[in-house]
Design a protein around this motif. Structure first.
Motif, PDB file in Angstrom:
ATOM      1  N   LEU A 172      -6.233  18.483  17.256  1.00 28.90           N
ATOM      2  CA  LEU A 172      -5.594  17.223  16.900  1.00 28.90           C
ATOM      3  C   LEU A 172      -4.797  17.450  15.630  1.00 28.90           C
ATOM      4  N   GLU A 173      -3.522  17.097  15.647  1.00 26.79           N
ATOM      5  CA  GLU A 173      -2.649  17.224  14.486  1.00 26.79           C
ATOM      6  C   GLU A 173      -1.917  15.904  14.278  1.00 26.79           C
ATOM      7  N   ARG A 174      -1.944  15.409  13.038  1.00 23.16           N
ATOM      8  CA  ARG A 174      -1.295  14.137  12.735  1.00 23.16           C
ATOM      9  C   ARG A 174      -0.085  14.371  11.849  1.00 23.16           C
ATOM     10  N   VAL A 200      -2.167  16.031  20.526  1.00 22.74           N
ATOM     11  CA  VAL A 200      -3.445  16.548  21.023  1.00 22.74           C
ATOM     12  C   VAL A 200      -3.163  17.616  22.075  1.00 22.74           C
ATOM     13  N   THR A 201      -3.709  18.819  21.849  1.00 20.52           N
ATOM     14  CA  THR A 201      -3.553  19.904  22.808  1.00 20.52           C
ATOM     15  C   THR A 201      -4.932  20.432  23.192  1.00 20.52           C
ATOM     16  N   GLY A 242      -9.651  16.331  25.340  1.00 22.61           N
ATOM     17  CA  GLY A 242      -8.463  15.686  24.808  1.00 22.61           C
ATOM     18  C   GLY A 242      -8.295  14.266  25.306  1.00 22.61           C
ATOM     19  N   THR A 243      -7.065  13.805  25.365  1.00 18.04           N
ATOM     20  CA  THR A 243      -6.737  12.454  25.825  1.00 18.04           C
ATOM     21  C   THR A 243      -5.408  12.495  26.560  1.00 18.04           C
ATOM     22  N   VAL A 302     -11.466  12.978  23.705  1.00 19.40           N
ATOM     23  CA  VAL A 302     -11.080  12.296  22.470  1.00 19.40           C
ATOM     24  C   VAL A 302     -10.771  10.843  22.792  1.00 19.40           C
ATOM     25  N   VAL A 303     -11.484   9.916  22.128  1.00 20.14           N
ATOM     26  CA  VAL A 303     -11.307   8.491  22.393  1.00 20.14           C
ATOM     27  C   VAL A 303     -11.205   7.742  21.068  1.00 20.14           C
TER      28      VAL A 303
END
Length: 209
Positions: free
Chosen positions: A75-77, A84-85, A108-109, A162-163
């Protein structure tokens, strides 16, 4: 890879398991950690975490592994959005079903925009990640009974789905915060640096003898 000046070790109290993290909190937080647990099946997870100087999460990479399977999520913001990868080898669902457990969600999502309101990531089963909002919200400097309702990007172990999750942090005076999510509540003891000492029903810190 730089060395880290600090280490914290926790023992799980809800299951057989543990966590060790190496960290540097001199300018925000940089951390590398390893979690072990036997439920719902034996697994190991390794993570790397970085934040801004004010403790907003910018990047988390988690890799979870067990016999016959491996999953990874990053996760990168940036610019107010999460990227998300994921990667996957083997078959986690096969291992879960063989042990009599439900299948895991996909890692992930499929819609990172659902995470848009999250400034923190929460890795399930890890006491370290409770420190992120405590620092970011500067809760140590607040009076008791101030509640903060936040949204986090919740990474579920071992499947790495991821949620978005709503959580409430409420200060209870020096060294203690109340964590609530849904119907779950726990009063968490913290040290002077804001790291978890005791999380009832999850983990306790183990210091060197």
């Amino acid at each position: 890879m730089p060395t880290m000046p600090k280490s914290i070790f926790w023992s799980r109290t809800d299951t057989a398991g543990s966590e060790q993290v190496l960290l540097d909190d001199g300018h925000g937080l940089a951390a590398r950690g390893t979690l072990l647990a036997v439920d719902p099946i034996p697994w190991t997870a390794r993570y790397q975490l970085t934040t801004t100087p004010d403790w907003a999460t910018t990047r988390v990479e988690v890799e979870a592994e067990g016999p016959g399977w491996l999953r990874r999520v990053t996760l990168e913001r940036a610019a107010g959005r999460w990227r998300v990868t994921t990667a996957e080898q083997g078959d986690l669902d096969k291992a879960l079903v063989a042990a009599g457990h439900p299948r895991a969600g996909l890692p992930g999502t499929d819609d990172p925009d659902r995470l848009a309101d999250a400034l923190d990531v929460d890795l399930s089963g890890s006491p370290l990640f409770n420190t992120l909002p405590v620092h970011r919200l500067r809760m140590a400097a607040e009076p008791a009974d101030v509640a903060h309702r936040i949204t986090v990007a919740w990474v579920l172990l071992p499947g790495l789905e991821v949620v978005p999750a709503e959580q409430i942090y409420t200060g209870l005076g020096p060294g203690r915060v109340r964590f609530a999510s849904g119907t779950f509540t726990a009063d968490i003891d913290l040290d002077d640096s804001g790291y978890v000492v005791r999380y009832p029903g999850l983990a306790e810190r183990i210091d060197p003898r």
